[in-house]
Design a protein around this motif. Structure first.
Motif, PDB file in Angstrom:
ATOM      1  N   GLY A 167       0.786  -1.006   0.153  1.00 20.25           N
ATOM      2  CA  GLY A 167      -0.007   0.010   0.206  1.00 20.25           C
ATOM      3  C   GLY A 167       0.978   1.122   0.081  1.00 20.25           C
ATOM      4  N   ILE A 168       2.062   1.268  -0.413  1.00 18.23           N
ATOM      5  CA  ILE A 168       2.969   2.271  -0.505  1.00 18.23           C
ATOM      6  C   ILE A 168       2.680   3.333  -1.773  1.00 18.23           C
ATOM      7  CG2 ILE A 168       4.659   1.308   0.783  1.00 18.23           C
ATOM      8  CD1 ILE A 168       6.258   0.728  -1.767  1.00 18.23           C
ATOM      9  N   ARG A 169       3.171   4.589  -1.748  1.00 15.51           N
ATOM     10  CA  ARG A 169       2.874   5.424  -2.742  1.00 15.51           C
ATOM     11  C   ARG A 169       3.972   5.190  -3.626  1.00 15.51           C
ATOM     12  NH1 ARG A 169       2.966   8.442   2.283  1.00 15.51           N
ATOM     13  NH2 ARG A 169       0.893   9.481   2.691  1.00 15.51           N
ATOM     14  N   VAL A 170       3.664   6.021  -5.088  1.00 17.46           N
ATOM     15  CA  VAL A 170       4.723   5.554  -6.166  1.00 17.46           C
ATOM     16  C   VAL A 170       6.025   6.241  -5.715  1.00 17.46           C
ATOM     17  CG1 VAL A 170       3.751   7.326  -7.461  1.00 17.46           C
ATOM     18  CG2 VAL A 170       5.023   5.545  -8.491  1.00 17.46           C
ATOM     19  N   GLY A 171       6.028   7.485  -5.232  1.00 16.50           N
ATOM     20  CA  GLY A 171       7.307   8.094  -4.733  1.00 16.50           C
ATOM     21  C   GLY A 171       8.037   7.350  -3.785  1.00 16.50           C
ATOM     22  N   GLU A 172       7.193   6.895  -2.778  1.00 13.14           N
ATOM     23  CA  GLU A 172       7.942   5.842  -1.798  1.00 13.14           C
ATOM     24  C   GLU A 172       8.605   4.580  -2.477  1.00 13.14           C
ATOM     25  OE1 GLU A 172       4.989   7.142   1.797  1.00 13.14           O
ATOM     26  OE2 GLU A 172       4.716   5.259   0.618  1.00 13.14           O
ATOM     27  N   LEU A 173       7.821   4.167  -3.532  1.00 16.40           N
ATOM     28  CA  LEU A 173       8.422   2.889  -4.249  1.00 16.40           C
ATOM     29  C   LEU A 173       9.472   3.147  -4.735  1.00 16.40           C
ATOM     30  CD1 LEU A 173       7.933  -0.230  -5.242  1.00 16.40           C
ATOM     31  CD2 LEU A 173       7.022   1.100  -7.116  1.00 16.40           C
ATOM     32  N   VAL A 174       9.666   4.302  -5.619  1.00 17.15           N
ATOM     33  CA  VAL A 174      10.922   4.389  -6.447  1.00 17.15           C
ATOM     34  C   VAL A 174      12.092   4.822  -5.486  1.00 17.15           C
ATOM     35  CG1 VAL A 174       9.783   4.933  -8.404  1.00 17.15           C
ATOM     36  CG2 VAL A 174      10.332   6.882  -6.832  1.00 17.15           C
ATOM     37  N   SER A 175      11.937   5.322  -4.312  1.00 24.23           N
ATOM     38  CA  SER A 175      12.967   5.791  -3.378  1.00 24.23           C
ATOM     39  C   SER A 175      13.616   4.598  -2.650  1.00 24.23           C
ATOM     40  CB  SER A 175      12.330   6.714  -2.559  1.00 24.23           C
ATOM     41  OG  SER A 175      11.912   7.943  -3.329  1.00 24.23           O
ATOM     42  N   VAL A 190      10.265   2.716   4.138  1.00 21.01           N
ATOM     43  CA  VAL A 190       9.927   3.494   3.265  1.00 21.01           C
ATOM     44  C   VAL A 190       9.725   5.088   3.916  1.00 21.01           C
ATOM     45  CG1 VAL A 190       8.378   2.268   1.801  1.00 21.01           C
ATOM     46  CG2 VAL A 190       7.550   3.647   3.354  1.00 21.01           C
ATOM     47  N   LEU A 191      10.281   5.962   3.138  1.00 24.27           N
ATOM     48  CA  LEU A 191      10.211   7.357   3.635  1.00 24.27           C
ATOM     49  C   LEU A 191       9.047   8.052   2.864  1.00 24.27           C
ATOM     50  CD1 LEU A 191      12.287   9.148   5.182  1.00 24.27           C
ATOM     51  CD2 LEU A 191      13.132  10.110   3.103  1.00 24.27           C
ATOM     52  N   GLY A 192       8.168   8.618   3.866  1.00 24.33           N
ATOM     53  CA  GLY A 192       6.970   8.985   3.394  1.00 24.33           C
ATOM     54  C   GLY A 192       6.908  10.744   3.419  1.00 24.33           C
ATOM     55  N   LYS A 193       5.844  11.117   3.332  1.00 24.23           N
ATOM     56  CA  LYS A 193       5.517  12.459   3.513  1.00 24.23           C
ATOM     57  C   LYS A 193       6.076  13.317   4.804  1.00 24.23           C
ATOM     58  CE  LYS A 193       1.525  13.038   0.305  1.00 24.23           C
ATOM     59  NZ  LYS A 193       0.157  13.358  -0.203  1.00 24.23           N
ATOM     60  N   SER A 226      23.533   2.671 -10.775  1.00 18.96           N
ATOM     61  CA  SER A 226      22.140   2.044  -9.969  1.00 18.96           C
ATOM     62  C   SER A 226      22.557   2.438  -8.473  1.00 18.96           C
ATOM     63  CB  SER A 226      22.122   0.656 -10.204  1.00 18.96           C
ATOM     64  OG  SER A 226      22.298   0.310 -11.481  1.00 18.96           O
ATOM     65  N   GLY A 227      23.595   2.622  -7.949  1.00 18.12           N
ATOM     66  CA  GLY A 227      23.726   2.741  -6.503  1.00 18.12           C
ATOM     67  C   GLY A 227      23.256   1.704  -5.663  1.00 18.12           C
ATOM     68  N   SER A 228      22.359   2.083  -4.867  1.00 19.79           N
ATOM     69  CA  SER A 228      21.636   1.040  -4.025  1.00 19.79           C
ATOM     70  C   SER A 228      20.074   0.938  -4.147  1.00 19.79           C
ATOM     71  CB  SER A 228      21.493   1.501  -2.615  1.00 19.79           C
ATOM     72  OG  SER A 228      21.011   2.823  -2.272  1.00 19.79           O
ATOM     73  N   ALA A 229      19.653   1.684  -5.501  1.00 20.43           N
ATOM     74  CA  ALA A 229      18.240   1.572  -5.907  1.00 20.43           C
ATOM     75  C   ALA A 229      17.875   0.087  -5.948  1.00 20.43           C
ATOM     76  CB  ALA A 229      17.954   2.259  -7.005  1.00 20.43           C
ATOM     77  N   LEU A 230      16.504  -0.072  -5.365  1.00 18.90           N
ATOM     78  CA  LEU A 230      15.817  -1.354  -5.646  1.00 18.90           C
ATOM     79  C   LEU A 230      15.491  -1.539  -6.960  1.00 18.90           C
ATOM     80  CD1 LEU A 230      14.787  -4.124  -4.456  1.00 18.90           C
ATOM     81  CD2 LEU A 230      12.526  -2.807  -3.903  1.00 18.90           C
ATOM     82  N   TRP A 239      14.839   3.818 -11.475  1.00 16.73           N
ATOM     83  CA  TRP A 239      13.467   3.809 -12.012  1.00 16.73           C
ATOM     84  C   TRP A 239      12.523   5.010 -11.529  1.00 16.73           C
ATOM     85  CZ3 TRP A 239       8.983  -0.005 -12.346  1.00 16.73           C
ATOM     86  CH2 TRP A 239       8.483  -0.281 -13.736  1.00 16.73           C
ATOM     87  N   GLY A 240      11.883   5.825 -12.581  1.00 15.17           N
ATOM     88  CA  GLY A 240      11.144   7.005 -12.066  1.00 15.17           C
ATOM     89  C   GLY A 240       9.788   6.759 -11.792  1.00 15.17           C
ATOM     90  N   GLN A 241       8.871   7.568 -11.441  1.00 12.10           N
ATOM     91  CA  GLN A 241       7.719   7.783 -11.256  1.00 12.10           C
ATOM     92  C   GLN A 241       6.780   7.363 -12.626  1.00 12.10           C
ATOM     93  OE1 GLN A 241       5.984  10.289  -8.349  1.00 12.10           O
ATOM     94  NE2 GLN A 241       7.734  10.625  -7.186  1.00 12.10           N
ATOM     95  N   ARG A 242       7.341   8.086 -13.298  1.00  6.88           N
ATOM     96  CA  ARG A 242       6.700   8.177 -14.728  1.00  6.88           C
ATOM     97  C   ARG A 242       6.635   6.903 -15.510  1.00  6.88           C
ATOM     98  NH1 ARG A 242       8.089   8.655 -20.039  1.00  6.88           N
ATOM     99  NH2 ARG A 242       9.912   9.328 -19.216  1.00  6.88           N
ATOM    100  N   GLN A 243       7.668   6.085 -15.336  1.00  8.18           N
ATOM    101  CA  GLN A 243       7.910   4.741 -15.697  1.00  8.18           C
ATOM    102  C   GLN A 243       7.323   3.641 -15.052  1.00  8.18           C
ATOM    103  OE1 GLN A 243      10.526   6.769 -14.921  1.00  8.18           O
ATOM    104  NE2 GLN A 243      11.124   7.239 -17.279  1.00  8.18           N
ATOM    105  N   VAL A 244       7.067   3.987 -13.771  1.00  9.81           N
ATOM    106  CA  VAL A 244       6.035   2.974 -12.925  1.00  9.81           C
ATOM    107  C   VAL A 244       4.554   3.386 -13.275  1.00  9.81           C
ATOM    108  CG1 VAL A 244       5.162   2.597 -10.636  1.00  9.81           C
ATOM    109  CG2 VAL A 244       7.576   3.131 -10.936  1.00  9.81           C
TER     110      VAL A 244
END
Length: 317
Positions: A167-175, A190-193, A226-230, A239-244
């Motif tokens: 149930g996470i936000r798309v911005g949280e997912l890509v982070s 996740v890091l939320g609002k 890539s760094g540490s990105a999942l 990966w970006g929000q638009r691509q998701v």
């Protein structure tokens, strides 16, 4: 001398430009806004100050309620949506409230500024069987993919599973970073609002998707960028929000369910939690809502479903 900025619009006087800069710093340091919100607020305030200068205001102290109302009226005449007008009103109030506290204006003229009321609407919510079909389609596509398309299919699968399953936000997912996910304990951090961190559980299907992505998907795409990105894209960057969003829309079409955005999967998860008997406080914690009233919106979705069932089943409906 060039009196325009890079956008071709007139430059603000130095004192007003400095106030906008200081307000942006305030948003970063004090209020915990996202980068997107900060940019929107700063752009709104810049537009307000340009309007004020064009209408003869020599400084911040000259901005009064008439100027504020005239600015919003001009926006309305341009045909801007009510939601945009409401946000711009909020930007002006936040700026002038800050300016008053900072001693830049003697009074805050925005206290009597009314913004258009925006009706609260929820995005598309899938039925339980529709959500299952969408996720089963994602899994089947990942399992049937060849070597070339496998990584992208696995990425879509894990993204859909986490958006719905946690149930996470798309911005949280890509982070999310690799170390933020524990598929064995089935938890994701996740890091939320507002910069608030929370740990959210997810189910066995999502854990399987995470493990498949980490073992066969991510290694095929990862690069030095890539760094540490999942979740990483085709070139190895995060990966970006638009691509998701694009991937989720394609998946919904492939599954033959109602078109749904990533936020719709989050809303579907919240609705299904409530339908399954979860209490509002637990759902609030999962979603990371600061205010319980935000979570209570999902009860309206369930009430609407109950009304439909009542109308169909009760003889005196």
């Amino acid at each position: 001398m060039d009196h325009t900025d890079l956008s071709g619009l007139p430059r603000l006087p130095a004192d007003l430009a400095d106030a906008v800069h200081r307000f942006g710093v305030h948003l970063d340091a004090q209020r915990g806004h996202s980068a997107h919100t900060r940019r929107a607020y700063v752009a709104d305030v810049t537009d307000l100050l340009r309007f004020a200068v064009r209408h003869g205001c020599a400084g911040l102290a000259a901005i009064d309620l008439t100027v504020l109302r005239g600015w919003l009226a001009a926006q309305s005449e341009r045909g801007l949506a009510r939601s945009t007008l409401a946000r711009r009103g909020a930007s002006a109030r936040a700026f002038l409230r800050w300016a008053h506290r900072a001693g830049l204006v003697p009074t805050d003229p925005s206290t009597r500024l009314a913004s258009p009321k925006v009706p609260r609407t929820l995005p598309t919510v899938l039925a339980v069987d529709e959500a299952a079909r969408l996720l089963d389609t994602a899994r089947a596509a990942a399992e049937a993919a060849d070597e070339a398309t496998g990584p992208s299919a696995l990425r879509t699968w894990v993204a859909a599973e986490l958006l719905y399953g946690a149930g996470i936000r798309v911005g949280e997912l890509v982070s999310v970073d690799v170390d933020d996910v524990d598929p064995r304990e089935r938890l994701v951090r996740v890091l939320g609002k507002g910069g608030k961190e929370r740990v959210v559980p997810f189910g066995i299907p999502a854990a399987r998707a995470v493990e498949a992505w980490l073992s066969a998907g991510r290694p095929a795409l990862v690069t030095g960028a890539s760094g540490s990105a999942l979740l990483v894209g085709e070139r190895g960057g995060r990966w970006g929000q638009r691509q998701v969003r694009e991937a989720v829309h394609r998946l919904a079409a492939l599954a033959g369910v109602e078109d749904v955005a990533p936020h719709g999967l989050r809303h579907s998860a919240a609705t299904h939690l409530l339908q399954g008997g979860s209490d509002l406080r637990a759902v609030q914690e999962v979603l990371g809502h600061a205010n319980l009233a935000t979570t209570q919106r999902y009860t309206h979705v369930d009430a609407a479903r109950l009304q439909r069932v009542y109308a169909q089943a009760f003889p005196r409906a």
